[in-house]
Design a protein around this motif. Structure first.
Motif, PDB file in Angstrom:
ATOM      1  N   ALA A  49       7.102 -35.089  40.412  1.00 52.49           N
ATOM      2  CA  ALA A  49       7.916 -35.983  39.587  1.00 52.49           C
ATOM      3  C   ALA A  49       7.452 -37.431  39.715  1.00 52.49           C
ATOM      4  CB  ALA A  49       9.377 -35.874  39.987  1.00 52.49           C
ATOM      5  N   VAL A  50       7.411 -38.111  38.585  1.00 57.02           N
ATOM      6  CA  VAL A  50       7.057 -39.525  38.546  1.00 57.02           C
ATOM      7  C   VAL A  50       8.155 -40.231  37.760  1.00 57.02           C
ATOM      8  CG1 VAL A  50       5.383 -41.220  37.725  1.00 57.02           C
ATOM      9  CG2 VAL A  50       4.595 -39.033  38.617  1.00 57.02           C
ATOM     10  N   GLY A  51       8.829 -41.162  38.400  1.00 54.87           N
ATOM     11  CA  GLY A  51       9.885 -41.908  37.734  1.00 54.87           C
ATOM     12  C   GLY A  51       9.306 -42.977  36.829  1.00 54.87           C
ATOM     13  N   CYS A  52      10.077 -43.373  35.853  1.00 55.44           N
ATOM     14  CA  CYS A  52       9.651 -44.413  34.919  1.00 55.44           C
ATOM     15  C   CYS A  52       9.502 -45.751  35.635  1.00 55.44           C
ATOM     16  CB  CYS A  52      10.692 -44.537  33.801  1.00 55.44           C
ATOM     17  SG  CYS A  52      10.235 -45.759  32.547  1.00 55.44           S
ATOM     18  N   VAL A  53       8.463 -46.478  35.278  1.00 55.35           N
ATOM     19  CA  VAL A  53       8.259 -47.829  35.792  1.00 55.35           C
ATOM     20  C   VAL A  53       8.130 -48.753  34.589  1.00 55.35           C
ATOM     21  CG1 VAL A  53       6.753 -49.342  37.150  1.00 55.35           C
ATOM     22  CG2 VAL A  53       7.086 -46.959  37.853  1.00 55.35           C
ATOM     23  N   VAL A  54       8.880 -49.845  34.616  1.00 53.65           N
ATOM     24  CA  VAL A  54       8.826 -50.807  33.514  1.00 53.65           C
ATOM     25  C   VAL A  54       8.326 -52.151  34.025  1.00 53.65           C
ATOM     26  CG1 VAL A  54      10.648 -49.703  32.156  1.00 53.65           C
ATOM     27  CG2 VAL A  54      11.261 -51.438  33.834  1.00 53.65           C
ATOM     28  N   GLY A  55       7.767 -52.925  33.120  1.00 51.65           N
ATOM     29  CA  GLY A  55       7.278 -54.247  33.455  1.00 51.65           C
ATOM     30  C   GLY A  55       8.399 -55.269  33.448  1.00 51.65           C
ATOM     31  N   PRO A  56       8.059 -56.525  33.651  1.00 55.64           N
ATOM     32  CA  PRO A  56       9.075 -57.581  33.666  1.00 55.64           C
ATOM     33  C   PRO A  56       9.603 -57.864  32.263  1.00 55.64           C
ATOM     34  CG  PRO A  56       6.886 -58.530  33.836  1.00 55.64           C
ATOM     35  CD  PRO A  56       6.709 -57.036  33.893  1.00 55.64           C
ATOM     36  N   TRP A  57      10.783 -58.468  32.216  1.00 52.32           N
ATOM     37  CA  TRP A  57      11.345 -58.883  30.930  1.00 52.32           C
ATOM     38  C   TRP A  57      10.492 -59.982  30.320  1.00 52.32           C
ATOM     39  CZ3 TRP A  57      14.770 -56.100  28.505  1.00 52.32           C
ATOM     40  CH2 TRP A  57      15.672 -55.303  29.215  1.00 52.32           C
ATOM     41  N   GLY A  58      10.290 -59.901  29.016  1.00 49.47           N
ATOM     42  CA  GLY A  58       9.606 -60.963  28.292  1.00 49.47           C
ATOM     43  C   GLY A  58      10.569 -62.123  28.072  1.00 49.47           C
ATOM     44  N   PRO A  59      10.102 -63.180  27.436  1.00 50.14           N
ATOM     45  CA  PRO A  59      10.980 -64.333  27.191  1.00 50.14           C
ATOM     46  C   PRO A  59      12.021 -64.017  26.117  1.00 50.14           C
ATOM     47  CG  PRO A  59       8.866 -64.634  26.106  1.00 50.14           C
ATOM     48  CD  PRO A  59       8.757 -63.372  26.918  1.00 50.14           C
ATOM     49  N   TRP A  60      13.109 -64.757  26.142  1.00 48.37           N
ATOM     50  CA  TRP A  60      14.125 -64.629  25.096  1.00 48.37           C
ATOM     51  C   TRP A  60      13.566 -65.205  23.799  1.00 48.37           C
ATOM     52  CZ3 TRP A  60      18.338 -61.752  25.537  1.00 48.37           C
ATOM     53  CH2 TRP A  60      18.853 -61.485  26.800  1.00 48.37           C
ATOM     54  N   SER A  61      13.902 -64.556  22.696  1.00 47.55           N
ATOM     55  CA  SER A  61      13.494 -65.071  21.382  1.00 47.55           C
ATOM     56  C   SER A  61      14.329 -66.299  21.059  1.00 47.55           C
ATOM     57  CB  SER A  61      13.719 -63.996  20.307  1.00 47.55           C
ATOM     58  OG  SER A  61      15.115 -63.759  20.148  1.00 47.55           O
ATOM     59  N   GLY A  62      13.956 -66.989  20.004  1.00 48.37           N
ATOM     60  CA  GLY A  62      14.779 -68.097  19.535  1.00 48.37           C
ATOM     61  C   GLY A  62      16.071 -67.539  18.942  1.00 48.37           C
ATOM     62  N   CYS A  63      17.047 -68.401  18.744  1.00 47.05           N
ATOM     63  CA  CYS A  63      18.318 -67.978  18.172  1.00 47.05           C
ATOM     64  C   CYS A  63      18.098 -67.559  16.718  1.00 47.05           C
ATOM     65  CB  CYS A  63      19.337 -69.117  18.259  1.00 47.05           C
ATOM     66  SG  CYS A  63      21.018 -68.604  17.917  1.00 47.05           S
ATOM     67  N   SER A  64      18.708 -66.433  16.326  1.00 47.70           N
ATOM     68  CA  SER A  64      18.513 -65.908  14.972  1.00 47.70           C
ATOM     69  C   SER A  64      19.158 -66.798  13.904  1.00 47.70           C
ATOM     70  CB  SER A  64      19.088 -64.492  14.870  1.00 47.70           C
ATOM     71  OG  SER A  64      20.490 -64.515  15.096  1.00 47.70           O
ATOM     72  N   SER A  65      20.067 -67.653  14.314  1.00 46.62           N
ATOM     73  CA  SER A  65      20.716 -68.569  13.378  1.00 46.62           C
ATOM     74  C   SER A  65      20.408 -70.003  13.786  1.00 46.62           C
ATOM     75  CB  SER A  65      22.230 -68.338  13.387  1.00 46.62           C
ATOM     76  OG  SER A  65      22.877 -69.302  12.586  1.00 46.62           O
ATOM     77  N   PRO A  66      19.787 -70.799  12.906  1.00 51.49           N
ATOM     78  CA  PRO A  66      19.477 -72.179  13.289  1.00 51.49           C
ATOM     79  C   PRO A  66      20.743 -73.024  13.450  1.00 51.49           C
ATOM     80  CG  PRO A  66      18.896 -71.792  11.005  1.00 51.49           C
ATOM     81  CD  PRO A  66      19.307 -70.480  11.568  1.00 51.49           C
ATOM     82  N   CYS A  67      21.808 -72.661  12.739  1.00 50.96           N
ATOM     83  CA  CYS A  67      23.078 -73.380  12.829  1.00 50.96           C
ATOM     84  C   CYS A  67      24.206 -72.361  12.996  1.00 50.96           C
ATOM     85  CB  CYS A  67      23.337 -74.197  11.566  1.00 50.96           C
ATOM     86  SG  CYS A  67      22.075 -75.438  11.232  1.00 50.96           S
ATOM     87  N   GLY A  68      24.920 -72.435  14.087  1.00 48.77           N
ATOM     88  CA  GLY A  68      26.046 -71.534  14.299  1.00 48.77           C
ATOM     89  C   GLY A  68      25.697 -70.325  15.153  1.00 48.77           C
ATOM     90  N   VAL A  69      26.588 -69.335  15.096  1.00 42.76           N
ATOM     91  CA  VAL A  69      26.481 -68.155  15.964  1.00 42.76           C
ATOM     92  C   VAL A  69      25.343 -67.236  15.519  1.00 42.76           C
ATOM     93  CG1 VAL A  69      27.699 -66.122  16.820  1.00 42.76           C
ATOM     94  CG2 VAL A  69      28.954 -68.251  16.467  1.00 42.76           C
ATOM     95  N   GLY A  70      24.552 -66.823  16.482  1.00 46.74           N
ATOM     96  CA  GLY A  70      23.445 -65.896  16.233  1.00 46.74           C
ATOM     97  C   GLY A  70      23.202 -65.060  17.469  1.00 46.74           C
TER      98      GLY A  70
END
Length: 109
Positions: A49-70
């Motif tokens: 058995a070989v368990g899953c290995v994942v890499g580090p988290w990438g950067p957060w994307s920009g906000c999907s809304s330039p103005c207001g909630v996104g």
């Protein structure tokens, strides 16, 4: 019967083989907790058995809304996929809320 032909991750009641005295024995990784593994489970499944290995988290994307909630998103990649009943992969994507605060937001009315 035995586990030589199948090994399953997690709890999977369809992952069984005929055991001694016509009783079912199991080949899923949960059988280690319940104690009803087939006799060859460790040799056939756990050793390979070989368990899953994942890499580090990438950067957060920009906000999907330039103005207001996104929302923002980030992801990571699988570096070693699970094999032979190893632990499955965790979430590869995350999302969170954000508030777009582009400089033009206050002037656009």
């Amino acid at each position: 019967g035995g586990c030589w032909h199948q090994c399953c991750p997690g709890r999977n009641n369809t992952c069984w083989a005929p055991g001694t005295r016509r009783a079912r024995c199991y080949c899923d990784s949960y059988c280690e907790r319940t104690g009803d593994c087939c006799e060859d489970y460790h040799a056939a499944c756990r050793r390979a058995a070989v368990g899953c290995v994942v890499g580090p988290w990438g950067p957060w994307s920009g906000c999907s809304s330039p103005c207001g909630v996104g929302s923002k998103a980030r992801s990571r990649q699988v570096t070693i996929p699970p094999r032979h009943g190893g632990e499955p992969c965790p979430d590869l994507k995350q999302r969170r809320g954000c508030l777009g605060e582009h400089p033009t937001c206050g002037t656009a009315k």
